[in-house]
Design a protein around this motif. Structure first.
Motif, short mmCIF file in Angstrom:
data_model
loop_
_atom_site.label_atom_id
_atom_site.label_comp_id
_atom_site.label_asym_id
_atom_site.label_seq_id
_atom_site.Cartn_x
_atom_site.Cartn_y
_atom_site.Cartn_z
N MET A 148 -38.32 19.18 61.38
CA MET A 148 -38.20 20.60 61.70
C MET A 148 -38.39 20.87 63.20
N LEU A 149 -39.40 20.26 63.80
CA LEU A 149 -39.69 20.52 65.22
C LEU A 149 -38.54 20.06 66.11
N THR A 150 -38.00 18.89 65.83
CA THR A 150 -36.90 18.39 66.66
C THR A 150 -35.65 19.25 66.50
N ALA A 151 -35.33 19.57 65.24
CA ALA A 151 -34.12 20.37 65.00
C ALA A 151 -34.23 21.73 65.69
N MET A 152 -35.40 22.33 65.62
CA MET A 152 -35.57 23.67 66.22
C MET A 152 -35.65 23.59 67.74
N ALA A 153 -36.12 22.47 68.26
CA ALA A 153 -36.25 22.36 69.72
C ALA A 153 -34.89 22.45 70.40
N ILE A 154 -33.89 21.72 69.89
CA ILE A 154 -32.55 21.75 70.49
C ILE A 154 -31.89 23.10 70.23
N ALA A 155 -32.06 23.60 68.98
CA ALA A 155 -31.46 24.90 68.65
C ALA A 155 -32.06 26.01 69.53
N ARG A 156 -33.35 25.91 69.83
CA ARG A 156 -34.00 26.91 70.69
C ARG A 156 -33.41 26.87 72.11
N CYS A 207 -45.59 0.35 62.16
CA CYS A 207 -44.55 0.74 61.19
C CYS A 207 -44.27 2.24 61.28
N SER A 208 -45.29 3.01 61.58
CA SER A 208 -45.12 4.47 61.66
C SER A 208 -44.19 4.85 62.79
N MET A 209 -44.20 4.06 63.86
CA MET A 209 -43.32 4.36 65.00
C MET A 209 -41.85 4.40 64.55
N VAL A 210 -41.45 3.43 63.72
CA VAL A 210 -40.06 3.38 63.24
C VAL A 210 -39.76 4.59 62.37
N PHE A 211 -40.72 4.94 61.50
CA PHE A 211 -40.51 6.08 60.60
C PHE A 211 -40.44 7.39 61.38
N ILE A 212 -41.35 7.57 62.33
CA ILE A 212 -41.34 8.80 63.13
C ILE A 212 -40.02 8.91 63.90
N ALA A 213 -39.56 7.80 64.48
CA ALA A 213 -38.31 7.82 65.22
C ALA A 213 -37.14 8.18 64.32
N ALA A 214 -37.13 7.64 63.09
CA ALA A 214 -36.05 7.97 62.15
C ALA A 214 -36.07 9.45 61.78
N SER A 215 -37.27 9.99 61.55
CA SER A 215 -37.38 11.42 61.20
C SER A 215 -36.92 12.30 62.36
N LEU A 216 -37.30 11.92 63.58
CA LEU A 216 -36.87 12.69 64.75
C LEU A 216 -35.35 12.63 64.91
N ALA A 217 -34.77 11.47 64.63
CA ALA A 217 -33.31 11.34 64.74
C ALA A 217 -32.61 12.22 63.71
N VAL A 218 -33.18 12.32 62.50
CA VAL A 218 -32.60 13.23 61.50
C VAL A 218 -32.64 14.66 62.02
N GLY A 219 -33.75 15.04 62.64
CA GLY A 219 -33.85 16.38 63.22
C GLY A 219 -32.81 16.61 64.30
N LEU A 220 -32.53 15.57 65.09
CA LEU A 220 -31.50 15.71 66.13
C LEU A 220 -30.12 15.94 65.53
N VAL A 221 -29.83 15.23 64.42
CA VAL A 221 -28.55 15.46 63.74
C VAL A 221 -28.44 16.91 63.28
N PHE A 222 -29.52 17.42 62.69
CA PHE A 222 -29.51 18.83 62.25
C PHE A 222 -29.30 19.76 63.44
N SER A 223 -29.90 19.41 64.57
CA SER A 223 -29.80 20.29 65.75
C SER A 223 -28.37 20.37 66.27
N VAL A 266 -25.82 20.42 64.33
CA VAL A 266 -25.06 21.20 63.34
C VAL A 266 -25.47 22.67 63.37
N ALA A 267 -26.78 22.92 63.44
CA ALA A 267 -27.29 24.29 63.39
C ALA A 267 -26.99 25.03 64.69
N LYS A 268 -26.66 26.32 64.54
CA LYS A 268 -26.39 27.15 65.71
C LYS A 268 -27.60 27.97 66.13
#
Length: 375
Positions: free
Chosen positions: A196-204, A265-281, A283-285
């Motif tokens: 959520m934070l990553t997606a909203m950061a780019i959209a903001r 291991c958490s570093m890989v998971f956090i990076a993957a979650s942030l990348a998902v947020g970037l994809v959403f960003s 797409v979202a306007k």
């Protein structure tokens, strides 16, 4: 009345223009209905099971085959000791181990009775209940058959003792729900906040018109992306540390494995979650659309990752879908490290899955972000 109808018509026209919200309104009930009606199932079947047969008789093989034939257990391997059982449970290769003691066949045949042991991975309490109750019913049925046979052969008297199952729960012997939930909660919180934070950061940035300033700056697109996500990686580690500390202090959730391995291991998971947020960003306007997409993504993660419902209870297509979600693999990693003391070899496969998902999602995010910059 005309004014009311005019306002209603205006709302419908605005909703029609907002295609993202309209699509979410249609898709959300459909997805919920499919997930709850098709994928969610508390009747745990196909539990991966290893067999430690110390008797090596026709009777012991018959018992194992009867258990597999029920469909509740799935035979994955034969093992030769408790060390192999522990390795199978820690790596997630098995959830249950059937231990048949020496003399089981003769004891059952001659009427002396016998006790088989069922070692169950207690990090998932729902699996414990299903596995032990099913084994108890199978042994009770088999015991009744053998007693009736001996009664017919020797008359009414002297039927002897029956068969019993002794359940041994490892890794969470008290079967406390908090021990199962709190480690998984780390993954849920990280998924929710990071995406959520990553997606909203780019959209903001786009809403405020500052994204164009970043684009025309000397910074390259990859530097913009990495610079955007670094603060959220720090936030993710802070959140994770807080949950671990509170879970240990308040709910007595153990940390059996390496804290360094868990953080790596958490570093890989956090990076993957942030990348998902970037994809959403990309797409979202607007920030509102970014938030809607993040919640839409969170729903299947909670329902299919094994956080609330057992993975073994889902049909195959739902299991394939859940394997594409980063949370599914991180959930297994964090529970194995914290509750079972798993090492790197025990979580290597799940870590590899996370790495593959990270590469794919980053490639999609980079391609879409580059396209946005060009257009």
């Amino acid at each position: 009345m005309n004014r009311l109808l005019a306002i209603g018509r205006k709302e419908l026209l605005q909703l029609k223009r907002d295609r993202m919200t309209l699509a979410m309104m249609v898709m959300l009930p459909l997805v919920q209905m499919l997930l709850f009606g098709y994928a969610i199932n508390n009747d745990v079947r196909h539990i991966p099971t290893v067999v430690f047969d110390q008797d090596h008789t026709a009777a012991s093989r018959d018992l194992a085959q009867r258990m597999i034939a029920t469909g509740y257990y799935e035979h994955v391997a034969e093992v030769d000791g408790y060390d192999e059982i522990a390795r199978a449970l820690r790596s997630g290769r098995a959830k249950v181990a059937l231990v048949v003691p020496p003399g089981y066949g003769s004891g059952a045949t001659l009427g002396r009775g016998a006790t088989v042991q069922l070692v169950v991975d207690g990090s998932d309490p729902q699996t414990v209940g299903s596995a032990t109750s099913t084994a108890a019913s199978i042994l009770a049925e088999r015991s009744t058959e053998m007693l009736q046979t001996r009664m017919r052969q020797a008359g009414v008297g002297g039927v002897g003792a029956g068969l019993r199952v002794e359940a041994t729960v490892w890794y969470n012997p008290e079967q406390r729900t908090a021990v199962h939930v709190v480690p998984g909660l780390i993954g849920v919180i990280l998924t929710m906040t990071m995406v959520m934070l990553t997606a909203m950061a780019i959209a903001r940035e786009r809403e405020r018109g500052t994204l164009e300033a970043l684009i025309v700056s000397p910074a390259r697109p990859i530097e913009i992306i990495v610079g955007k996500i670094i603060p959220y990686i720090i936030i993710g580690y802070v959140q994770m540390t807080l949950v671990l500390m509170v879970g240990n202090a308040v709910f007595r959730v153990p940390l059996q494995g390496s804290l360094g391995l868990l953080y790596a291991c958490s570093m890989v998971f956090i990076a993957a979650s942030l990348a998902v947020g970037l994809v959403f960003s990309t797409v979202a306007k607007t920030q509102q659309q970014a938030m809607q997409m993040s919640f839409f993504f969170l729903l299947p993660n909670i329902l299919l990752s094994g956080f609330m419902f057992p993975f073994e209870g889902m049909p195959r297509p739902a299991q394939w879908l859940s394997s594409a979600l980063p949370l599914t693999h991180f959930m297994r990693i964090v529970r194995r490290i914290t509750l079972q003391g798993a090492g790197f070899p025990d979580v290597a496969e799940e870590l590899m899955w996370l790495g593959v998902i990270l590469v794919v999602v980053v490639a999609i995010a980079a391609a879409r972000f580059k396209k946005k910059l060009v257009t």
